[in-house]
Every structure is written in structure tokens, then in C-alpha cells.
Design a protein around this motif. Structure first.
Motif, PDB file in Angstrom:
ATOM      1  N   ALA A  15      -0.211  -0.788  -2.757  1.00  0.00           N
ATOM      2  CA  ALA A  15       1.144  -1.775  -3.314  1.00  0.00           C
ATOM      3  C   ALA A  15       0.870  -1.812  -5.147  1.00  0.00           C
ATOM      4  O   ALA A  15       1.335  -1.035  -5.423  1.00  0.00           O
ATOM      5  CB  ALA A  15      -0.204  -3.249  -2.745  1.00  0.00           C
ATOM      6  N   ALA A  16      -0.861  -0.903  -5.367  1.00  0.00           N
ATOM      7  CA  ALA A  16      -0.724  -0.998  -6.623  1.00  0.00           C
ATOM      8  C   ALA A  16       0.656   1.050  -7.143  1.00  0.00           C
ATOM      9  O   ALA A  16       0.655   0.709  -7.802  1.00  0.00           O
ATOM     10  CB  ALA A  16      -1.924  -0.306  -7.407  1.00  0.00           C
ATOM     11  N   ARG A  17       0.056   1.832  -5.924  1.00  0.00           N
ATOM     12  CA  ARG A  17       0.427   2.716  -6.880  1.00  0.00           C
ATOM     13  C   ARG A  17       2.470   2.628  -5.962  1.00  0.00           C
ATOM     14  O   ARG A  17       2.767   3.561  -6.538  1.00  0.00           O
ATOM     15  CB  ARG A  17       0.744   3.709  -4.980  1.00  0.00           C
ATOM     16  N   LEU A  18       2.203   1.564  -5.540  1.00  0.00           N
ATOM     17  CA  LEU A  18       4.097   1.503  -5.183  1.00  0.00           C
ATOM     18  C   LEU A  18       4.757   1.206  -6.242  1.00  0.00           C
ATOM     19  O   LEU A  18       5.726   0.719  -6.980  1.00  0.00           O
ATOM     20  CB  LEU A  18       4.220   0.464  -3.427  1.00  0.00           C
ATOM     21  N   ALA A  19       3.497   0.562  -7.193  1.00  0.00           N
ATOM     22  CA  ALA A  19       4.021  -0.744  -8.132  1.00  0.00           C
ATOM     23  C   ALA A  19       4.664   0.227  -9.478  1.00  0.00           C
ATOM     24  O   ALA A  19       5.364  -0.071 -10.285  1.00  0.00           O
ATOM     25  CB  ALA A  19       3.392  -1.756  -8.753  1.00  0.00           C
ATOM     26  N   ARG A  20       3.320   1.657  -8.932  1.00  0.00           N
ATOM     27  CA  ARG A  20       3.665   2.296 -11.401  1.00  0.00           C
ATOM     28  C   ARG A  20       5.215   3.098 -10.518  1.00  0.00           C
ATOM     29  O   ARG A  20       5.479   3.405 -11.928  1.00  0.00           O
ATOM     30  CB  ARG A  20       2.933   3.379 -10.445  1.00  0.00           C
ATOM     31  N   GLN A  21       5.410   3.255  -9.220  1.00  0.00           N
ATOM     32  CA  GLN A  21       7.123   4.025  -9.022  1.00  0.00           C
ATOM     33  C   GLN A  21       8.193   3.037  -9.824  1.00  0.00           C
ATOM     34  O   GLN A  21       9.335   3.796 -10.021  1.00  0.00           O
ATOM     35  CB  GLN A  21       7.497   4.168  -7.416  1.00  0.00           C
ATOM     36  N   GLU A  22       8.081   2.145  -9.885  1.00  0.00           N
ATOM     37  CA  GLU A  22       9.084   1.264 -11.327  1.00  0.00           C
ATOM     38  C   GLU A  22       9.354   2.193 -12.391  1.00  0.00           C
ATOM     39  O   GLU A  22      10.627   2.289 -13.371  1.00  0.00           O
ATOM     40  CB  GLU A  22       8.736  -0.308 -11.904  1.00  0.00           C
ATOM     41  N   TRP A  23       8.377   2.910 -12.537  1.00  0.00           N
ATOM     42  CA  TRP A  23       8.939   3.657 -14.038  1.00  0.00           C
ATOM     43  C   TRP A  23       9.697   4.897 -13.867  1.00  0.00           C
ATOM     44  O   TRP A  23      10.595   5.402 -14.213  1.00  0.00           O
ATOM     45  CB  TRP A  23       6.816   4.624 -14.045  1.00  0.00           C
ATOM     46  N   LEU A  24       9.695   5.488 -12.776  1.00  0.00           N
ATOM     47  CA  LEU A  24      10.667   5.918 -12.296  1.00  0.00           C
ATOM     48  C   LEU A  24      12.133   5.461 -11.685  1.00  0.00           C
ATOM     49  O   LEU A  24      13.334   6.186 -11.692  1.00  0.00           O
ATOM     50  CB  LEU A  24      11.297   6.486 -11.050  1.00  0.00           C
ATOM     51  N   GLY A  44       1.824  10.409  -6.195  1.00  0.00           N
ATOM     52  CA  GLY A  44       1.900   8.988  -6.263  1.00  0.00           C
ATOM     53  C   GLY A  44       3.389   8.743  -6.546  1.00  0.00           C
ATOM     54  O   GLY A  44       4.430   7.562  -5.687  1.00  0.00           O
ATOM     55  N   LEU A  45       4.519   8.747  -7.218  1.00  0.00           N
ATOM     56  CA  LEU A  45       5.670   8.593  -7.954  1.00  0.00           C
ATOM     57  C   LEU A  45       6.788   8.573  -6.796  1.00  0.00           C
ATOM     58  O   LEU A  45       7.884   8.214  -7.040  1.00  0.00           O
ATOM     59  CB  LEU A  45       5.663   9.094  -9.182  1.00  0.00           C
ATOM     60  N   LEU A  46       6.251   9.581  -5.950  1.00  0.00           N
ATOM     61  CA  LEU A  46       7.548  10.019  -5.134  1.00  0.00           C
ATOM     62  C   LEU A  46       7.032   9.696  -3.312  1.00  0.00           C
ATOM     63  O   LEU A  46       7.929  10.027  -2.852  1.00  0.00           O
ATOM     64  CB  LEU A  46       7.870  11.680  -5.385  1.00  0.00           C
ATOM     65  N   GLN A  47       6.040   8.776  -2.869  1.00  0.00           N
ATOM     66  CA  GLN A  47       5.578   9.200  -2.636  1.00  0.00           C
ATOM     67  C   GLN A  47       6.229   7.680  -1.367  1.00  0.00           C
ATOM     68  O   GLN A  47       6.660   6.453  -1.855  1.00  0.00           O
ATOM     69  CB  GLN A  47       3.864   8.745  -2.424  1.00  0.00           C
ATOM     70  N   THR A  48       7.099   7.701  -0.491  1.00  0.00           N
ATOM     71  CA  THR A  48       6.672   6.483   0.086  1.00  0.00           C
ATOM     72  C   THR A  48       5.517   5.645   0.804  1.00  0.00           C
ATOM     73  O   THR A  48       4.674   5.672   0.666  1.00  0.00           O
ATOM     74  CB  THR A  48       7.674   7.156   2.246  1.00  0.00           C
ATOM     75  N   GLU A  49       6.181   4.224   1.295  1.00  0.00           N
ATOM     76  CA  GLU A  49       5.039   3.662   1.277  1.00  0.00           C
ATOM     77  C   GLU A  49       3.825   4.204   2.235  1.00  0.00           C
ATOM     78  O   GLU A  49       2.682   3.966   2.040  1.00  0.00           O
ATOM     79  CB  GLU A  49       5.541   1.972   2.479  1.00  0.00           C
ATOM     80  N   ALA A  50       4.117   4.454   3.897  1.00  0.00           N
ATOM     81  CA  ALA A  50       3.794   5.300   4.822  1.00  0.00           C
ATOM     82  C   ALA A  50       2.582   6.441   4.282  1.00  0.00           C
ATOM     83  O   ALA A  50       1.726   6.362   4.902  1.00  0.00           O
ATOM     84  CB  ALA A  50       5.143   5.386   5.593  1.00  0.00           C
ATOM     85  N   TYR A  51       3.102   6.768   3.685  1.00  0.00           N
ATOM     86  CA  TYR A  51       2.667   8.334   3.037  1.00  0.00           C
ATOM     87  C   TYR A  51       1.431   8.577   2.164  1.00  0.00           C
ATOM     88  O   TYR A  51       0.684   8.682   2.671  1.00  0.00           O
ATOM     89  CB  TYR A  51       3.694   9.339   2.194  1.00  0.00           C
ATOM     90  N   ALA A  52       1.932   6.957   1.175  1.00  0.00           N
ATOM     91  CA  ALA A  52       0.620   6.610   0.064  1.00  0.00           C
ATOM     92  C   ALA A  52      -0.867   6.089   1.099  1.00  0.00           C
ATOM     93  O   ALA A  52      -1.447   6.266   0.832  1.00  0.00           O
ATOM     94  CB  ALA A  52       1.367   5.402  -0.580  1.00  0.00           C
ATOM     95  N   ARG A  53      -0.574   4.984   2.162  1.00  0.00           N
ATOM     96  CA  ARG A  53      -1.141   4.518   2.976  1.00  0.00           C
ATOM     97  C   ARG A  53      -2.077   5.567   3.354  1.00  0.00           C
ATOM     98  O   ARG A  53      -3.244   5.905   3.924  1.00  0.00           O
ATOM     99  CB  ARG A  53      -0.609   3.702   4.290  1.00  0.00           C
ATOM    100  N   GLU A  54      -1.294   6.462   4.325  1.00  0.00           N
ATOM    101  CA  GLU A  54      -2.057   7.658   4.775  1.00  0.00           C
ATOM    102  C   GLU A  54      -2.861   8.482   4.293  1.00  0.00           C
ATOM    103  O   GLU A  54      -3.565   9.017   4.743  1.00  0.00           O
ATOM    104  CB  GLU A  54      -0.832   8.839   5.694  1.00  0.00           C
ATOM    105  N   VAL A  55      -2.384   9.126   2.350  1.00  0.00           N
ATOM    106  CA  VAL A  55      -3.250   9.752   1.610  1.00  0.00           C
ATOM    107  C   VAL A  55      -4.178   8.702   1.458  1.00  0.00           C
ATOM    108  O   VAL A  55      -5.356   9.245   1.855  1.00  0.00           O
ATOM    109  CB  VAL A  55      -2.175  10.029   0.439  1.00  0.00           C
TER     110      VAL A  55
END
Length: 282
Positions: A142-151, A114-125
Motif C-alpha cells: 500500500a505504501a509503495r502504491l501510494a507513492r505513485q501519486e507522484w506521477l 516501484g513508481l510503475l509497478q502494478t499492485e500484484a507485481y509489487a506484492r510479488e517483488v
């Protein structure tokens, strides 16, 4: 007059606090849902669900509401807390430890983490999992992408990812989604902070094929492990359990391609658009 106590005896959830605050702000502003919909460009029925707590929304709608009510990032901060309310307790414990970690090692046999996913890929998963309404799906993306702030933090921990070759060559419903995801992996590879290695099919069978493994190293020298499948997750804090899983990870890393060769392989797969059904195993 003394402060009124909660009759339930429980601390209100961040999700409920966000909903209550949204309802309060609109009432104080004197705006109707229709007027709010016009100002934010979001559907009035959707906005009503936010005020009832049926939905928590996305960062975009919450930022729009912060703008309308001139509340700075107050609602956005509440939204970040609210996204954690829906997370199982075991995973909440993992997320607490995650904030303290100095090194994070991960192996994924099926999908890009999840930390490396694009928005489109996350949506499909996420769409491929249990049935979700359109609103719920977008909120979880949106919640998954928000966690990417960690990186993106300047003091981010070192992150090493082992990806099974199947992750890279598996097709997506939209070919562009896969291409963009492979491109994201290439650009995210940034040693020593983020190291990506591919475990080729030639590595054969191993004992981590059943799920994703994440290892966290903490400042005090302790380490924990989190093993996750599509339906469950287990947090291991016992030193013996963690050491066993760490050994399994180390053995996999020994069989993986070096970082530069891994990135080169991803580049080739992106350029020739090859998938598991169109190329031979490495």
C-alpha cells in the motif's frame, strides 16, 4: 496549567500519533473492537494492532476508519506521514529532494521501478525479499502504491526510465501478473512526461549492472544521484560523483532502443507471452 512536555525529549512519531488517535477516537465513540470490526469489515485483532502501533494499516482500512469516525481525511493524512517513519534516513533525504525535482532519470537492471509497478507485481517483488507477515506485506504494498501519486500530479516532473531487457522477460509466479505489468508499462509511456526505453541484451556489460540508479534534477540546477541494491542505498550529492553517474546513464541511454521501438517491443513480448527462457536475446 502549562502544556505537558514529553518526558522522552523526542518528538512523537507519526506512527505513534496515528495509533494514539485511533485509540482515542474509539474510546470517545464508545465502540468495542467487535463493533468496529463489524462496521469496517476488518478483523478486530488487526484493528487492535493498529491502535497499539504494531501495524500502520493500509489506505483502505484507514479510509474505512475515517468514514466510521466521520473525520474526513484526517486519519488518511496521518497514515501518509506514518508510512515515512519506517523509511531509512538516507532515503528520507532522497524523498525530500524528490518532491522538488523537475526531471527524474532512472535505470533498473532487475525489476520494474516501484513508481510503475502494478499492485500484484509489487506484492510479488516484496514477498520475494525478507520474510514478512501478511499484514506487513500488505502495508508495504500500500505504501509503495501510494507513492505513485507522484506521477499523477498535473505538474509532475519529466520521468525517463531505462529498463534492462531482463526486467521485461523475467517470469513471475503468476503469468497474469507479468502480463498486467507489461500492459501497465505500455500505458504509462506518455512522452514527454514519462519516457520508457529498453536496454537490449545486445548492449553488453556496463558499470550500472550492480543496482538501480536514480538521477534527480532540482530547480536550482543541482542534481543528486541515488544508487540502490536489494540490501542498501547510497545518496550522492557531490557534483563530481553525480557527474560520473550521469555519464554512465547517458552512455546506457545511447545504447537503448528509442522510445517507440521500446514500447513496440514490450507490446510484442506481452502478446506472445515470451520470457527469458522462451525467446532469444534481442
Amino acid at each position: 496549567m502549562p502544556a505537558r512536555k514529553s518526558t522522552s525529549g523526542h518528538k512523537p512519531s507519526a506512527r505513534r500519533m496515528l495509533a494514539s488517535e485511533l485509540a482515542r477516537l474509539r474510546e470517545e465513540s464508545g465502540k468495542s473492537l467487535g463493533e468496529l470490526a463489524d462496521e469496517t469489515t476488518y478483523d478486530r485483532a488487526y484493528l487492535h494492532k493498529l491502535e497499539k502501533g504494531d501495524r500502520i494499516g493500509s489506505p483502505e482500512v484507514v479510509r474505512a476508519l475515517d468514514g466510521v469516525y466521520d473525520t474526513g481525511n484526517h486519519l488518511s493524512l496521518l497514515w501518509e506521514l506514518a508510512t515515512e517513519d519506517a523509511i531509512p534516513d538516507k532515503y528520507k533525504r532522497f524523498m525530500e529532494l524528490e518532491k522538488e525535482t523537475t526531471y527524474r532519470y532512472q535505470y533498473s537492471p532487475g525489476t520494474v521501478p516501484g513508481l510503475l509497478q502494478t499492485e500484484a507485481y509489487a506484492r510479488e517483488v516484496l514477498r520475494a525479499g525478507r520474510p514478512r507477515s501478511a499484514d506487513e506485506l500488505e502495508e508495504q504494498v500500500a505504501a509503495r502504491l501510494a507513492r505513485q501519486e507522484w506521477l499523477r500530479q498535473p505538474d509532475r516532473p519529466h520521468y525517463r526510465v531505462l529498463l534492462d531487457e531482463a526486467v521485461l522477460c523475467r517470469a513471475t509466479q503468476n503469468a497474469t501478473t507479468r502480463q498486467e505489468q507489461l500492459d501497465r508499462l505500455i500505458h504509462m509511456a506518455d512522452p514527454p512526461y514519462t519516457v520508457i526505453q529498453v536496454l537490449p541484451f545486445s548492449a553488453g556489460l556496463h558499470d550500472l549492472l550492480g543496482g538501480t540508479l536514480t538521477l534527480l534534477w532540482l530547480p536550482n540546477g543541482d542534481s543528486v544521484a541515488y544508487v540502490e541494491s536489494t540490501i542498501s542505498g547510497d545518496l550522492y550529492e557531490d557534483a563530481a560523483d553525480v557527474e560520473r553517474l550521469r555519464l554512465s546513464y547517458d552512455l546506457l541511454r545511447d545504447s537503448a532502443l528509442p522510445p517507440r521501438e521500446s514500447v513496440a517491443l514490450i507490446q510484442r513480448m506481452m502478446e506472445d507471452s515470451s520470457t527469458c527462457s522462451t525467446r532469444d536475446s534481442t
